[in-house]
Motif scaffolding. Structure first.
Motif, PDB file in Angstrom:
ATOM      1  N   VAL A 178      35.623  48.002  85.338  1.00  0.00           N
ATOM      2  CA  VAL A 178      35.566  49.393  85.769  1.00  0.00           C
ATOM      3  C   VAL A 178      36.257  50.283  84.736  1.00  0.00           C
ATOM      4  CG1 VAL A 178      36.274  51.015  87.535  1.00  0.00           C
ATOM      5  CG2 VAL A 178      35.466  48.751  88.193  1.00  0.00           C
ATOM      6  N   ILE A 179      37.427  49.849  84.265  1.00  0.00           N
ATOM      7  CA  ILE A 179      38.189  50.648  83.306  1.00  0.00           C
ATOM      8  C   ILE A 179      37.390  50.852  82.021  1.00  0.00           C
ATOM      9  CG2 ILE A 179      40.202  50.626  81.796  1.00  0.00           C
ATOM     10  CD1 ILE A 179      41.768  49.316  84.045  1.00  0.00           C
ATOM     11  N   MET A 180      36.746  49.799  81.551  1.00  0.00           N
ATOM     12  CA  MET A 180      36.054  49.887  80.264  1.00  0.00           C
ATOM     13  C   MET A 180      34.888  50.879  80.291  1.00  0.00           C
ATOM     14  SD  MET A 180      37.879  48.169  78.284  1.00  0.00           S
ATOM     15  CE  MET A 180      36.851  48.221  76.822  1.00  0.00           C
ATOM     16  N   ASN A 181      34.389  51.193  81.493  1.00  0.00           N
ATOM     17  CA  ASN A 181      33.301  52.161  81.619  1.00  0.00           C
ATOM     18  C   ASN A 181      33.798  53.581  81.898  1.00  0.00           C
ATOM     19  OD1 ASN A 181      31.293  50.237  81.195  1.00  0.00           O
ATOM     20  ND2 ASN A 181      31.335  49.601  83.330  1.00  0.00           N
ATOM     21  N   ASN A 182      35.105  53.713  81.984  1.00  0.00           N
ATOM     22  CA  ASN A 182      35.705  55.012  82.258  1.00  0.00           C
ATOM     23  C   ASN A 182      35.739  55.824  80.956  1.00  0.00           C
ATOM     24  OD1 ASN A 182      37.700  57.084  82.440  1.00  0.00           O
ATOM     25  ND2 ASN A 182      38.587  56.060  84.217  1.00  0.00           N
ATOM     26  N   GLU A 183      35.042  56.945  80.957  1.00  0.00           N
ATOM     27  CA  GLU A 183      34.920  57.751  79.741  1.00  0.00           C
ATOM     28  C   GLU A 183      36.272  58.245  79.234  1.00  0.00           C
ATOM     29  OE1 GLU A 183      32.548  61.747  78.791  1.00  0.00           O
ATOM     30  OE2 GLU A 183      31.294  60.192  79.713  1.00  0.00           O
ATOM     31  N   ASP A 184      37.153  58.635  80.154  1.00  0.00           N
ATOM     32  CA  ASP A 184      38.475  59.122  79.760  1.00  0.00           C
ATOM     33  C   ASP A 184      39.311  57.997  79.152  1.00  0.00           C
ATOM     34  OD1 ASP A 184      38.294  61.883  80.649  1.00  0.00           O
ATOM     35  OD2 ASP A 184      38.179  61.033  82.666  1.00  0.00           O
ATOM     36  N   TYR A 185      39.182  56.797  79.734  1.00  0.00           N
ATOM     37  CA  TYR A 185      39.888  55.633  79.170  1.00  0.00           C
ATOM     38  C   TYR A 185      39.390  55.337  77.761  1.00  0.00           C
ATOM     39  CZ  TYR A 185      40.937  50.820  78.032  1.00  0.00           C
ATOM     40  OH  TYR A 185      41.329  49.691  77.366  1.00  0.00           O
ATOM     41  N   LEU A 186      38.083  55.315  77.582  1.00  0.00           N
ATOM     42  CA  LEU A 186      37.509  55.018  76.268  1.00  0.00           C
ATOM     43  C   LEU A 186      37.940  56.053  75.231  1.00  0.00           C
ATOM     44  CD1 LEU A 186      33.909  53.894  77.259  1.00  0.00           C
ATOM     45  CD2 LEU A 186      35.751  52.461  76.358  1.00  0.00           C
ATOM     46  N   HIS A 187      38.037  57.299  75.654  1.00  0.00           N
ATOM     47  CA  HIS A 187      38.493  58.350  74.745  1.00  0.00           C
ATOM     48  C   HIS A 187      39.928  58.085  74.297  1.00  0.00           C
ATOM     49  CE1 HIS A 187      39.175  62.252  72.945  1.00  0.00           C
ATOM     50  NE2 HIS A 187      40.168  62.482  73.778  1.00  0.00           N
ATOM     51  N   ALA A 188      40.798  57.753  75.250  1.00  0.00           N
ATOM     52  CA  ALA A 188      42.201  57.471  74.924  1.00  0.00           C
ATOM     53  C   ALA A 188      42.319  56.219  74.054  1.00  0.00           C
ATOM     54  CB  ALA A 188      43.012  57.310  76.207  1.00  0.00           C
ATOM     55  N   TYR A 189      41.566  55.179  74.433  1.00  0.00           N
ATOM     56  CA  TYR A 189      41.571  53.933  73.665  1.00  0.00           C
ATOM     57  C   TYR A 189      41.181  54.202  72.208  1.00  0.00           C
ATOM     58  CZ  TYR A 189      39.999  49.324  72.049  1.00  0.00           C
ATOM     59  OH  TYR A 189      39.815  48.168  71.332  1.00  0.00           O
ATOM     60  N   LYS A 190      40.097  54.940  72.001  1.00  0.00           N
ATOM     61  CA  LYS A 190      39.618  55.219  70.654  1.00  0.00           C
ATOM     62  C   LYS A 190      40.582  56.122  69.891  1.00  0.00           C
ATOM     63  CE  LYS A 190      34.744  54.446  71.704  1.00  0.00           C
ATOM     64  NZ  LYS A 190      33.412  55.080  71.929  1.00  0.00           N
ATOM     65  N   PHE A 191      41.256  57.009  70.607  1.00  0.00           N
ATOM     66  CA  PHE A 191      42.272  57.869  69.980  1.00  0.00           C
ATOM     67  C   PHE A 191      43.362  57.008  69.343  1.00  0.00           C
ATOM     68  CE2 PHE A 191      46.436  59.851  70.203  1.00  0.00           C
ATOM     69  CZ  PHE A 191      46.231  61.087  69.613  1.00  0.00           C
ATOM     70  N   PHE A 192      43.921  56.065  70.128  1.00  0.00           N
ATOM     71  CA  PHE A 192      45.003  55.233  69.603  1.00  0.00           C
ATOM     72  C   PHE A 192      44.482  54.244  68.561  1.00  0.00           C
ATOM     73  CE2 PHE A 192      47.066  56.715  73.511  1.00  0.00           C
ATOM     74  CZ  PHE A 192      48.275  57.141  72.975  1.00  0.00           C
ATOM     75  N   GLU A 193      43.304  53.703  68.771  1.00  0.00           N
ATOM     76  CA  GLU A 193      42.726  52.767  67.803  1.00  0.00           C
ATOM     77  C   GLU A 193      42.585  53.435  66.433  1.00  0.00           C
ATOM     78  OE1 GLU A 193      39.062  49.637  67.874  1.00  0.00           O
ATOM     79  OE2 GLU A 193      38.538  51.736  68.244  1.00  0.00           O
ATOM     80  N   GLU A 194      42.095  54.670  66.417  1.00  0.00           N
ATOM     81  CA  GLU A 194      41.911  55.388  65.164  1.00  0.00           C
ATOM     82  C   GLU A 194      43.242  55.665  64.477  1.00  0.00           C
ATOM     83  OE1 GLU A 194      41.881  58.872  62.596  1.00  0.00           O
ATOM     84  OE2 GLU A 194      42.532  59.018  64.680  1.00  0.00           O
ATOM     85  N   LYS A 195      44.255  56.033  65.273  1.00  0.00           N
ATOM     86  CA  LYS A 195      45.583  56.307  64.701  1.00  0.00           C
ATOM     87  C   LYS A 195      46.192  55.029  64.131  1.00  0.00           C
ATOM     88  CE  LYS A 195      45.731  60.704  65.862  1.00  0.00           C
ATOM     89  NZ  LYS A 195      44.328  60.843  66.293  1.00  0.00           N
ATOM     90  N   TYR A 196      46.053  53.920  64.845  1.00  0.00           N
ATOM     91  CA  TYR A 196      46.601  52.651  64.353  1.00  0.00           C
ATOM     92  C   TYR A 196      45.928  52.233  63.047  1.00  0.00           C
ATOM     93  CZ  TYR A 196      48.561  52.190  69.097  1.00  0.00           C
ATOM     94  OH  TYR A 196      49.231  52.393  70.273  1.00  0.00           O
ATOM     95  N   ASP A 197      44.620  52.421  62.987  1.00  0.00           N
ATOM     96  CA  ASP A 197      43.905  52.071  61.753  1.00  0.00           C
ATOM     97  C   ASP A 197      44.403  52.913  60.582  1.00  0.00           C
ATOM     98  OD1 ASP A 197      42.395  50.104  62.962  1.00  0.00           O
ATOM     99  OD2 ASP A 197      40.651  51.390  63.307  1.00  0.00           O
ATOM    100  N   ARG A 198      44.682  54.171  60.829  1.00  0.00           N
ATOM    101  CA  ARG A 198      45.195  55.048  59.769  1.00  0.00           C
ATOM    102  C   ARG A 198      46.579  54.613  59.298  1.00  0.00           C
ATOM    103  NH1 ARG A 198      44.749  61.054  61.850  1.00  0.00           N
ATOM    104  NH2 ARG A 198      46.071  61.394  60.005  1.00  0.00           N
ATOM    105  N   LEU A 199      47.316  53.951  60.170  1.00  0.00           N
ATOM    106  CA  LEU A 199      48.663  53.480  59.832  1.00  0.00           C
ATOM    107  C   LEU A 199      48.661  52.057  59.267  1.00  0.00           C
ATOM    108  CD1 LEU A 199      50.579  54.889  62.927  1.00  0.00           C
ATOM    109  CD2 LEU A 199      50.832  55.654  60.559  1.00  0.00           C
ATOM    110  N   ASP A 200      47.470  51.497  59.039  1.00  0.00           N
ATOM    111  CA  ASP A 200      47.342  50.157  58.436  1.00  0.00           C
ATOM    112  C   ASP A 200      48.048  49.076  59.257  1.00  0.00           C
ATOM    113  OD1 ASP A 200      45.900  51.187  56.220  1.00  0.00           O
ATOM    114  OD2 ASP A 200      47.758  51.723  55.207  1.00  0.00           O
ATOM    115  N   VAL A 201      47.786  49.064  60.552  1.00  0.00           N
ATOM    116  CA  VAL A 201      48.467  48.095  61.420  1.00  0.00           C
ATOM    117  C   VAL A 201      48.110  46.649  61.092  1.00  0.00           C
ATOM    118  CG1 VAL A 201      48.770  49.699  63.352  1.00  0.00           C
ATOM    119  CG2 VAL A 201      46.695  48.279  63.221  1.00  0.00           C
TER     120      VAL A 201
END
Length: 265
Positions: free
Chosen positions: A1-24
């Motif tokens: 259910v969570i994975m289909n939540n548009e707001d969750y996916l937006h937040a997930y992608k927000f942090f994923e993009e920031k982590y990638d920029r920080l070379d995690v």
């Protein structure tokens, strides 16, 4: 259910993009300090606490990383039950303790919880909160980093207490506690210790203050930062070993560098 939540996916992608920029991907262990006030106001209006915390942590777990979060309880007497005693800290700190595969360290004052392939690093530690065989010592040489999410560097960094103990700071002293530690009903022991500030010097409370050290730190290439710590929108990454070495060098250059006012050892 969570994975289909548009707001969750937006937040997930927000942090994923920031982590990638920080070379995690340069690191395996992430020691996280967090204050979600800014991020929650922007990303969590329609999310539950669980959904928001998942959005923060899952991008790291899915990269096969291990996250470590303070779950301090400051249990100075009575009983500390590793698997049951709640943390006295914030949102992420309490959330991680509810996760199915969480591991937690045994220190009755300063425990840590971990998720991920290396989560067992926090288990079966020594009795010193900041010294030998502590979580802080175990992270040395482990491709670890400190990750501040919405938390300015100068407001939280218990690594300095490990450095103070390592370097022999005389304004702190080891204190043992008679708290009885249990895990799932099994007695583990007592006399766990912590390197705490002294209370016997008139006119000095030895309150820690990282402002000066943080200012010096930002003049190095150690911090990688997105956002602004002044409004708590920062995600700041520091290599753990480089940060520890910086703090050691800073202490030997100025024994009062972590204090609110000068103290002559």
């Amino acid at each position: 259910v969570i994975m289909n939540n548009e707001d969750y996916l937006h937040a997930y992608k927000f942090f994923e993009e920031k982590y990638d920029r920080l070379d995690v991907n340069d690191f395996d262990y992430f020691y996280i300090y967090s204050d979600f006030r800014w991020f929650a106001s922007k990303l969590a209006k329609n999310l539950t606490k669980n959904e928001f915390c998942l959005a923060v942590i899952k991008p790291l777990i899915e990269k096969n990383k291990t996250v470590i979060v303070p779950t301090y309880t400051y249990t100075v007497e009575g009983v500390f039950e590793v698997s049951e005693t709640p943390t006295r800290l914030g949102t992420l700190n309490s959330w991680i303790l509810q996760q199915a595969k969480v591991c937690r360290s045994e220190h009755p004052l300063f425990s840590f919880a971990a998720l991920g392939p290396g989560a067992s690093l926090v288990e079966n530690c020594g009795k010193s909160a900041f010294g030998k065989n502590s979580v802080h010592e175990r992270l040395v040489g482990k491709r670890a980093c400190v990750l501040h999410i919405g938390k300015p560097i100068h407001l939280a960094n218990t690594l300095i207490h490990h450095v103070e103990q390592l370097c022999g700071a005389t304004y702190r002293t080891n204190k043992c506690f008679k708290t009885k530690v249990y895990q799932n009903g099994k007695y583990l022991g007592t006399d766990y210790s912590a390197f705490l500030r002294r209370r016997d010097v008139k006119g000095h409370d030895f309150h820690f203050d990282l402002e000066r050290a943080a200012q010096k730190l930002y003049k190095t290439k150690i911090p990688k930062e997105i956002g602004n710590p002044k409004n708590l929108s920062n995600i700041t990454l520091c290599d753990y070993d480089k940060l520890g070495n910086f703090f050691v060098e800073s202490f030997f250059n100025d024994h009062s560098i972590f204090l609110s006012k000068e103290f002559v050892q």
